[in-house]
Scaffold this active site. Structure first.
Site, PDB file in Angstrom:
ATOM      1  N   LYS A 207       0.831  -1.208   0.000  1.00 11.48           N
ATOM      2  CA  LYS A 207       0.000   0.000   0.000  1.00 11.48           C
ATOM      3  C   LYS A 207       0.868   1.263   0.000  1.00 11.48           C
ATOM      4  O   LYS A 207       0.633   2.210  -0.750  1.00 11.48           O
ATOM      5  CB  LYS A 207      -0.918  -0.031   1.231  1.00 11.48           C
ATOM      6  CG  LYS A 207      -1.525   1.293   1.626  1.00 11.48           C
ATOM      7  CD  LYS A 207      -2.465   1.815   0.562  1.00 11.48           C
ATOM      8  CE  LYS A 207      -2.769   3.267   0.767  1.00 11.48           C
ATOM      9  NZ  LYS A 207      -4.113   3.590   0.968  1.00 11.48           N
ATOM     10  N   CYS A 261      -3.169  11.109   1.836  1.00 11.63           N
ATOM     11  CA  CYS A 261      -2.548   9.800   1.547  1.00 11.63           C
ATOM     12  C   CYS A 261      -1.179   9.969   0.921  1.00 11.63           C
ATOM     13  O   CYS A 261      -0.163   9.656   1.535  1.00 11.63           O
ATOM     14  CB  CYS A 261      -3.439   9.012   0.600  1.00 11.63           C
ATOM     15  SG  CYS A 261      -5.119   8.903   1.198  1.00 11.63           S
TER      16      CYS A 261
HETATM   17  N1  SAJ Z   1      -1.481  14.829  -8.550  1.00 12.09           N
HETATM   18  C1  SAJ Z   1      -0.609  15.520  -9.383  1.00 12.09           C
HETATM   19  N2  SAJ Z   1      -0.306  14.976 -10.603  1.00 12.09           N
HETATM   20  C2  SAJ Z   1      -0.836  13.796 -11.027  1.00 12.09           C
HETATM   21  C3  SAJ Z   1      -1.724  13.091 -10.169  1.00 12.09           C
HETATM   22  C4  SAJ Z   1      -2.023  13.634  -8.936  1.00 12.09           C
HETATM   23  O1  SAJ Z   1      -0.098  16.585  -9.037  1.00 12.09           O
HETATM   24  O2  SAJ Z   1      -0.529  13.388 -12.157  1.00 12.09           O
HETATM   25  C5  SAJ Z   1      -1.797  15.376  -7.232  1.00 12.09           C
HETATM   26  C6  SAJ Z   1      -3.290  15.646  -7.022  1.00 12.09           C
HETATM   27  O3  SAJ Z   1      -3.659  16.881  -7.548  1.00 12.09           O
HETATM   28  C7  SAJ Z   1      -3.385  15.586  -5.515  1.00 12.09           C
HETATM   29  C8  SAJ Z   1      -2.372  14.511  -5.148  1.00 12.09           C
HETATM   30  O4  SAJ Z   1      -1.495  14.402  -6.253  1.00 12.09           O
HETATM   31  O5  SAJ Z   1      -2.998  16.815  -4.934  1.00 12.09           O
HETATM   32  C9  SAJ Z   1      -2.976  13.146  -4.835  1.00 12.09           C
HETATM   33  O6  SAJ Z   1      -4.037  12.851  -5.731  1.00 12.09           O
HETATM   34  P1  SAJ Z   1      -4.315  11.406  -6.343  1.00 12.09           P
HETATM   35  O7  SAJ Z   1      -5.531  11.496  -7.179  1.00 12.09           O
HETATM   36  O8  SAJ Z   1      -3.092  10.903  -7.020  1.00 12.09           O
HETATM   37  O9  SAJ Z   1      -4.511  10.456  -5.102  1.00 12.09           O
HETATM   38  P2  SAJ Z   1      -5.414  10.474  -3.743  1.00 12.09           P
HETATM   39  O10 SAJ Z   1      -4.523  10.976  -2.650  1.00 12.09           O
HETATM   40  O11 SAJ Z   1      -6.712  11.134  -3.924  1.00 12.09           O
HETATM   41  O12 SAJ Z   1      -5.684   8.899  -3.552  1.00 12.09           O
HETATM   42  C10 SAJ Z   1      -4.566   8.025  -3.484  1.00 12.09           C
HETATM   43  C11 SAJ Z   1      -4.812   6.858  -4.465  1.00 12.09           C
HETATM   44  N3  SAJ Z   1      -3.575   6.121  -4.640  1.00 12.09           N
HETATM   45  C12 SAJ Z   1      -3.096   5.815  -5.869  1.00 12.09           C
HETATM   46  O13 SAJ Z   1      -3.638   6.174  -6.895  1.00 12.09           O
HETATM   47  C13 SAJ Z   1      -1.855   4.999  -5.909  1.00 12.09           C
HETATM   48  C14 SAJ Z   1      -5.914   5.959  -3.932  1.00 12.09           C
HETATM   49  O14 SAJ Z   1      -6.022   4.790  -4.740  1.00 12.09           O
HETATM   50  C15 SAJ Z   1      -5.622   5.544  -2.487  1.00 12.09           C
HETATM   51  O15 SAJ Z   1      -6.673   4.745  -1.956  1.00 12.09           O
HETATM   52  C16 SAJ Z   1      -5.550   6.797  -1.667  1.00 12.09           C
HETATM   53  O16 SAJ Z   1      -4.434   7.570  -2.155  1.00 12.09           O
HETATM   54  C17 SAJ Z   1      -5.333   6.413  -0.210  1.00 12.09           C
HETATM   55  O17 SAJ Z   1      -6.316   6.438   0.541  1.00 12.09           O
HETATM   56  O18 SAJ Z   1      -4.217   6.013   0.147  1.00 12.09           O
END
Ligand code: SAJ
Length: 434
Positions: A207, A261
């Site tokens: 995870k 996360c």
């Molecule tokens: N972000 C970027 N660039 C990207 C993708 C995301 O800057 O290309 C930023 C987003 O804007 C945000 C942050 O990263 O600020 C996180 O966003 P996210 O959509 O990547 O993830 P979370 O935090 O909403 O959810 C993540 C997910 N993990 C993965 O995709 C590996 C989700 O599946 C998990 O369940 C969740 O963390 C968790 O609860 O751990």
């Protein structure tokens, strides 16, 4: 020892993970009690009101309640205890397991031989094997071998929770093969995706590596943006072209990485392996310093304007959610607020209108944009594609949009300038507004 079939489940912690999980388990036919320490939350749920806004959740909730899902502020006897409480980090970046410990302590009075405890909360490696038995002992349950224990981390994406809970693969990490098998039989009740059986520490680390993978890869793209401040390159164009390579997938740069996360979980690995994690630590630093990097550039762009007014669009940590936890937008708002000459107007249509951030209220788009010298987009809400248009820009003193999420369609704006990461450091933009 005989194996009891699972009939009843107590889910501790009814946030965006625990509540939908309780709903799905109850809907699958087991007797479920949802537990949370927030009394008003429990009375809301007990009255049939769903406080979370997640596609598909409301209908399944009503069906689960009709099948007997109940709510309580205290755990009741059950065959399985699923724990899904927040596990943030302290100011020193070490895991804060206080809520997890309270949840464990709260079930001890109702625990009985051969009950199954499943931790869904994200936790540092070895927490299930080493920390949990000690905590159980401290709260009066002496022998963990009389229980079954597993770590089955949640991996759902806010906004897609109901779909992902059912269709994603799940990692099922028991401390013994029997615990793994029993946890698998629980998840099989409502998960269509693959159940990946392993041990507890592998489950914990898998995870954490998933979220760290994303953090490190976003850091690489954010670093490309930082490089564009010293080289005449276009980062978004480079990412777009590189991603045509069949084995390359660069993620999107942005104003930083937020949420509870990805911005937190890598620290759980660092805490247990400080000297072995220079890459993970550097990536965290790269992403954590993006807000400062962006704020500095915005102030440079506004040089020469005596009391610039900035309209900040997007306060949530990512697009199309209302959650502002660890949001890079708020870090940028904080940094800009500390400049006495800068005036800020905030706008986020997903976030509650009465919210106040660093002394600034959440305004409407029109209020926020009126007489502004710059509009900065920090979150990629889908609605910004519509609401940031020529009519809105006409209200600004200087119709200049800085889009850190590359979500505004430049073609639809004819009466102003839109800067994204490809042009943030192109000198022509600086000169045009000075
Ligand atoms: N972000 C970027 N660039 C990207 C993708 C995301 O800057 O290309 C930023 C987003 O804007 C945000 C942050 O990263 O600020 C996180 O966003 P996210 O959509 O990547 O993830 P979370 O935090 O909403 O959810 C993540 C997910 N993990 C993965 O995709 C590996 C989700 O599946 C998990 O369940 C969740 O963390 C968790 O609860 O751990």
């Amino acid at each position: 020892m005989t194996r009891r079939p699972i009939q009843s489940v107590c889910v501790i912690g009814l946030g965006y993970v625990g509540l939908p999980t309780a709903v799905l388990i109850a809907d699958s036919g087991l007797r479920v009690t949802g537990v949370d320490i927030r009394e008003e939350w429990i009375s809301e749920l007990s009255s049939g009101n769903m406080p979370l806004d997640e596609p598909g959740l409301q209908a399944r909730f009503l069906r689960a309640v009709s099948k007997g899902l109940t709510f309580s502020t205290k755990p009741v006897m059950a065959d399985v205890f699923v724990i899904a409480v927040p596990t943030p980090v302290h100011a020193d970046r070490l895991a804060n397991l206080d809520l997890l410990e309270s949840a464990v302590a709260s079930i001890v009075p109702v625990l009985k031989e051969r009950d199954l405890i499943v931790i869904e909360s994200t936790i540092p490696p070895t927490t299930t094997d080493r920390w949990l038995p000690e905590v159980l002992r401290r709260h009066g349950w002496d022998d963990v071998s009389r229980l079954d224990v597993a770590h089955c981390p949640e991996r759902i994406l806010p906004g897609r929770i109901m779909h992902e809970l059912v269709h994603n693969a799940r990692i099922i990490g028991g401390t013994t093969p029997r615990a793994t098998m029993r946890a698998s039989s629980l998840y099989r009740m409502f998960v269509d995706g693959k159940l990946l059986e392993t041990n507890a520490v592998n489950a914990e680390m898998t995870k954490l590596m998933e979220n760290t993978f994303r953090d490190v890869n976003i850091a690489l793209s954010n670093e490309l943006v930082k490089i564009s401040s010293v080289l005449p390159i276009e980062p978004l164009e480079i990412i777009r072209m590189a991603n045509y390579h069949p084995r390359v997938h660069l993620l999107q740069p942005g104003p930083g990485v937020g949420g509870h996360c990805i911005a937190v979980d890598p620290y759980f690995i660092v805490e247990k392996a400080l000297n072995e994690t220079p890459l993970i630590q550097t990536a965290r630093h790269t992403n954590a310093t993006m807000p400062e990097f962006i704020a500095k550039r915005l102030l440079q762009l506004l040089t020469g304007i005596p009391s610039p007014k900035i309209a900040v669009f997007g306060l949530a940590y990512k697009g199309n959610v209302a959650d502002t936890r660890e949001s890079p937008s708020l870090e940028i708002v904080k940094l800009l607020s500390s400049r006495p000459h800068v005036r800020l107007n905030l706008h986020d249509p997903m976030v509650h209108p009465n919210s106040i951030f660093h002394g600034h209220s959440n305004m409407t788009a029109i209020e926020a944009a009126s007489n502004a010298d710059m509009l900065i987009v920090l979150t990629d809400h889908a609605c910004f594609g519509e609401s940031i248009n020529d009519a809105l820009l006409a209200l600004m003193r200087t119709p200049l949009v800085v889009d850190t999420r590359n979500c505004i369609r430049k073609e639809s704006i004819t009466g102003g300038t839109v800067i994204n990461f490809d042009s943030l450091f192109a000198d022509r933009f600086v000169h045009s507004i000075l």
